[in-house]
Design a protein around this motif. Structure first.
Motif: not given
Length: 251
Positions: A59-81, A91-96
Motif C-alpha cells: 500500500a505504500e506505493g499506491i498514490p493517495d485517492n486511488s484504489i488498487a484492485w488485485i483480481i483473483g482467478n476463476q475456476s475452469q470447467i473441464s467437462s460438464n460440472d 498476487n492475490m495469494y501473496y497478499l492475502s
C-alpha cells in the motif's frame, strides 16, 4: 460394557468441544486442519501478521485517492460440472492467502483505518447453502473480516462500488493477470451505471508488486527449502528406480 460407555462418552465430549471451536471457511484453517497449519497461520508457515505486513508494504506505493484492485482467478470447467483443480492468482495469494475463485482484493488510499494509511477490502463469493453442498464451504464476508483481516468485505460488485463510492476515485490500479479483463469489464459497466459521464482508466501495478515479491521472508525461504527437499527426494527415487531397472535388464 462400562468401558464402552466411557469410551463413547469421551468421544462425544471431544467431538462437541471440537465442533464448537471450528472455524469453517473455504480452505484449511488451523482449527479444522491442525496437521497442516499452526495457530495464527493462514497458509503453511505464513501467518496473518505476515500477510498484513505484505499489504502494508504494498500500500505504500499506491498514490493517495486511488484504489488498487488485485483480481483473483476463476475456476475452469473441464467437462460438464467437473472443474480443473483451482489455483489462485499468485498476487492475490501473496497478499492475502485467500484461495477461493471469483474473488478480488482492493486497497483504498482515501481512507485511514487505525495505524494504516489505507482500507483493505475483499470481494468474496456469497454464502449459498445449495452451492456449498456441491462445491464446499465458502468463507463469506464475516470470515473475510475476522480470518483474513479485511476492513470491509462484499459479495456483490455493485454493492461494493456503491458503498465505497468508487466514482470519486481519481485513479485505479490493477494487476494484468489471467481473467482480469472480465472483472474490469464488469467494473467499468458498474461505473457507467453509477455515473454514465465518467471515464475510468486502469493503470497496471504489476511492477510494484513483482519487485516486492523478489525479496523473500524467512518463512518463504523455509517453504522454498521444503519444496526443494520434496523435489530432491522425488528425483532420487526416479534415479534409483531407473538404475535398478537397468541392472535387471543387463542381467
Amino acid at each position: 460394557s462400562t468401558w464402552g460407555s466411557n469410551f463413547r462418552f469421551e468421544m462425544q465430549r471431544i467431538k462437541n468441544k471440537s465442533f464448537s471451536s471450528l472455524i469453517r471457511i473455504g480452505q484449511p484453517h488451523f482449527t479444522t486442519h491442525p496437521h497442516l497449519l499452526q495457530p495464527g497461520e493462514i497458509t503453511p508457515l505464513i501467518t496473518a501478521q505476515e500477510y498484513r505486513q505484505r499489504r502494508d508494504k504494498f500500500a505504500e506505493g499506491i498514490p493517495d485517492n486511488s484504489i488498487a484492485w488485485i483480481i483473483g482467478n476463476q475456476s475452469q470447467i473441464s467437462s460438464n460440472d467437473v472443474h480443473y483443480p483451482f489455483q489462485q492468482n499468485s498476487n492475490m495469494y501473496y497478499l492475502s492467502g485467500f484461495c477461493e475463485p471469483g474473488s478480488a482484493l482492493f486497497f483504498d488510499t482515501r481512507s485511514r483505518i487505525g495505524s494504516k494509511n489505507y482500507l483493505f477490502g475483499m470481494l468474496v463469493p456469497n454464502k449459498d447453502k445449495n452451492s456449498e453442498l456441491w462445491d464446499g464451504t465458502r468463507t463469506g464476508v464475516d470470515n473475510a473480516k475476522s480470518v483474513f483481516g479485511a476492513d470491509q468485505a462484499f459479495s456483490d460488485l455493485s454493492e461494493l462500488c456503491g458503498q465505497t463510492k468508487v466514482e470519486t476515485v481519481s485513479q485505479h490500479f490493477v494487476t494484468q493477470q489471467t481473467n482480469w479483463s472480465d472483472f474490469l469489464s464488469n467494473l467499468s459497466l458498474t461505473f457507467h451505471r453509477i455515473d454514465p459521464t465518467t471515464q475510468r482508466r486502469f493503470t497496471s501495478i504489476d511492477k510494484k508488486i513483482q519487485s516486492q515479491r523478489v525479496i523473500k521472508s524467512k518463512s518463504e525461504m523455509k517453504l522454498l527449502q521444503k519444496a526443494a527437499d520434496i523435489a530432491s527426494i522425488a528425483f532420487n527415487k526416479v534415479i534409483f528406480f531407473f538404475l535398478q531397472t537397468r541392472k535387471k535388464q543387463e542381467k
